[in-house]
Design an enzyme around this catalytic site. Structure first.
Site, PDB file in Angstrom:
ATOM      1  N   CYS A 142      -0.302  -5.922   0.543  1.00  0.00           N
ATOM      2  CA  CYS A 142       0.091  -4.890   1.501  1.00  0.00           C
ATOM      3  C   CYS A 142      -0.949  -4.690   2.613  1.00  0.00           C
ATOM      4  O   CYS A 142      -1.138  -5.566   3.434  1.00  0.00           O
ATOM      5  CB  CYS A 142       0.409  -3.588   0.780  1.00  0.00           C
ATOM      6  SG  CYS A 142       1.452  -2.495   1.780  1.00  0.00           S
ATOM      7  N   LYS A 163       7.419   5.368   8.259  1.00  0.00           N
ATOM      8  CA  LYS A 163       6.955   4.576   7.131  1.00  0.00           C
ATOM      9  C   LYS A 163       8.105   3.742   6.569  1.00  0.00           C
ATOM     10  O   LYS A 163       9.210   4.249   6.374  1.00  0.00           O
ATOM     11  CB  LYS A 163       6.409   5.500   6.037  1.00  0.00           C
ATOM     12  CG  LYS A 163       5.830   4.780   4.832  1.00  0.00           C
ATOM     13  CD  LYS A 163       5.310   5.800   3.827  1.00  0.00           C
ATOM     14  CE  LYS A 163       4.656   5.140   2.636  1.00  0.00           C
ATOM     15  NZ  LYS A 163       4.153   6.150   1.658  1.00  0.00           N
ATOM     16  N   SER A 192       5.910  -0.225   1.021  1.00  0.00           N
ATOM     17  CA  SER A 192       5.470   1.137   1.327  1.00  0.00           C
ATOM     18  C   SER A 192       4.327   1.020   2.332  1.00  0.00           C
ATOM     19  O   SER A 192       3.168   0.919   1.964  1.00  0.00           O
ATOM     20  CB  SER A 192       5.007   1.850   0.048  1.00  0.00           C
ATOM     21  OG  SER A 192       4.544   3.150   0.336  1.00  0.00           O
ATOM     22  N   HIS A 235       4.527  -4.507  -2.385  1.00  0.00           N
ATOM     23  CA  HIS A 235       3.833  -4.027  -3.580  1.00  0.00           C
ATOM     24  C   HIS A 235       4.559  -4.492  -4.842  1.00  0.00           C
ATOM     25  O   HIS A 235       5.134  -3.679  -5.570  1.00  0.00           O
ATOM     26  CB  HIS A 235       3.755  -2.502  -3.572  1.00  0.00           C
ATOM     27  CG  HIS A 235       2.693  -1.946  -2.687  1.00  0.00           C
ATOM     28  ND1 HIS A 235       1.347  -2.014  -3.004  1.00  0.00           N
ATOM     29  CD2 HIS A 235       2.766  -1.295  -1.500  1.00  0.00           C
ATOM     30  CE1 HIS A 235       0.640  -1.425  -2.047  1.00  0.00           C
ATOM     31  NE2 HIS A 235       1.473  -0.986  -1.122  1.00  0.00           N
ATOM     32  N   GLU A 237       3.405  -5.118  -7.560  1.00  0.00           N
ATOM     33  CA  GLU A 237       2.748  -4.543  -8.740  1.00  0.00           C
ATOM     34  C   GLU A 237       3.231  -3.140  -9.073  1.00  0.00           C
ATOM     35  O   GLU A 237       2.951  -2.628 -10.174  1.00  0.00           O
ATOM     36  CB  GLU A 237       1.230  -4.525  -8.534  1.00  0.00           C
ATOM     37  CG  GLU A 237       0.683  -3.368  -7.699  1.00  0.00           C
ATOM     38  CD  GLU A 237       0.858  -3.525  -6.203  1.00  0.00           C
ATOM     39  OE1 GLU A 237       0.325  -2.680  -5.458  1.00  0.00           O
ATOM     40  OE2 GLU A 237       1.524  -4.488  -5.759  1.00  0.00           O
ATOM     41  N   ARG A 249       4.992  13.203  -2.992  1.00  0.00           N
ATOM     42  CA  ARG A 249       3.694  13.597  -2.426  1.00  0.00           C
ATOM     43  C   ARG A 249       3.822  13.881  -0.935  1.00  0.00           C
ATOM     44  O   ARG A 249       3.305  14.895  -0.438  1.00  0.00           O
ATOM     45  CB  ARG A 249       2.677  12.478  -2.659  1.00  0.00           C
ATOM     46  CG  ARG A 249       1.291  12.730  -2.069  1.00  0.00           C
ATOM     47  CD  ARG A 249       0.550  11.432  -1.883  1.00  0.00           C
ATOM     48  NE  ARG A 249       1.230  10.559  -0.932  1.00  0.00           N
ATOM     49  CZ  ARG A 249       1.067   9.229  -0.898  1.00  0.00           C
ATOM     50  NH1 ARG A 249       0.272   8.625  -1.758  1.00  0.00           N
ATOM     51  NH2 ARG A 249       1.727   8.511   0.014  1.00  0.00           N
TER      52      ARG A 249
END
EC number: 2.3.1.46
Length: 313
Positions: A142, A163, A192, A235, A237, A249
């Protein structure tokens, strides 16, 4: 084969409960097997969560992996205890003289900051430069993928107005790379990030190869022609809950984020998330570790000039 980790690392309990094969340093010391030595530069805020995610993938490979955790020495972690960092992480000066089979550089929540303005940018550059002579293969994730493409190959990224968050369909651009063995024609991966790389600039760069892309998310897998650097723009992972945790968040901080695309059932954030990328993530890391680390790295890590090029295999 197991991933070898420090005694008492918190991730061990979680991974063992998931039937992931991990081995303590004490137990591994009794085996006479040359493990793959992998260094992880963890730039994510929640160190323990990211450790667990990456070790989960490394632990699903058929190779024994000896992991060292690396930190930026003058940057304190706001979300991880000093005791944890001092116990399990090493400063760069402690590994500078070593060679490694693999290096993983994680993402970082720095998507809207110019690289040159990142407080520890000089340290990142130093580690990337060091890796080109001391590591068989480097996996950039990323933000780190964008940083590596910028520093090593002069490619600039474009900052997005919103985003890019969600799980997107990707397609292979080639059938012939070992990294893509076992990949479906189309596969899912999570993203992300606040920036993207120009696909055409990547295609036209003489030292880079575009291996996978997405109509919605752009370039995803980019490999250097010398096989040393693999850039993953997403991502793979991430665990199932990570995108939701980031979304919640951002909501709590009043940021009015977009709902992650193709992630919640029926795109309803009140519904359950659907994990569509775990098999892809496992295969990606397994192929990288097998074909670009294990099969190319010298048995004697003190002689990095003994790397075997793909052309001679």
């Amino acid at each position: 084969m197991p991933v070898r980790i420090p005694d008492h690392l918190p991730a061990a309990e979680v991974l063992e409960s998931e039937n992931i094969f991990v081995m303590s340093e004490t137990r591994a010391a009794n085996q006479d097997i040359r493990p793959m030595k992998v260094l992880i530069l963890n730039l994510m805020p929640n160190k323990i969560e990211t450790e667990t995610q990456l070790l989960r993938l490394l632990g699903n490979t058929p190779l024994q992996v000896d992991v060292d955790l690396l930190r930026i020495h003058d940057k304190e972690s706001k979300h991880t205890s000093i005791d944890h960092m001092n116990t399990f992480y090493r400063d760069f000066e402690a590994v500078r003289h070593k060679n490694y089979d693999g290096l993983i550089i994680t993402g970082a929540p720095l998507g809207q900051i110019d690289f040159e303005d990142v407080v520890y940018w000089d340290h990142i550059r130093e580690i990337i430069d060091w890796s080109q002579e001391h590591v068989t293969s480097v996996l950039f994730l990323c933000w780190a993928a964008h940083a590596g493409l910028y520093h090593l190959y002069g490619l600039n990224r474009k900052i997005l107005q919103q985003k890019r968050s969600g799980v997107f369909v990707h397609r292979r651009t080639s059938q012939h790379f070992p990294l893509l063995r076992g990949f479906d024609d189309e596969f899912f991966a999570p993203h992300s990030r606040f920036a993207e790389m120009d696909v055409e600039e990547i295609r036209q760069h003489p030292q880079l190869q575009l291996l996978a892309e997405s109509d919605e998310a752009g370039a995803y897998l980019v490999l250097s022609r010398n096989n040393r650097n693999l850039f993953v723009m997403g991502h793979p992972e991430y665990q199932k809950s990570t995108l939701n945790e980031e979304y919640q968040r951002d909501l709590s901080q009043g940021l009015d984020p977009n709902v992650p695309q193709n992630y919640y059932r029926n795109d309803d954030p009140k519904a359950d998330a659907i994990a569509r990328w775990h098999s892809h993530g496992s295969l990606l890391v397994s192929n990288w570790l097998n074909y670009y680390v294990y099969q190319l790295t010298p048995y004697d890590l003190s002689d990095m000039t003994a790397m075997t090029p793909w052309e001679s295999r």
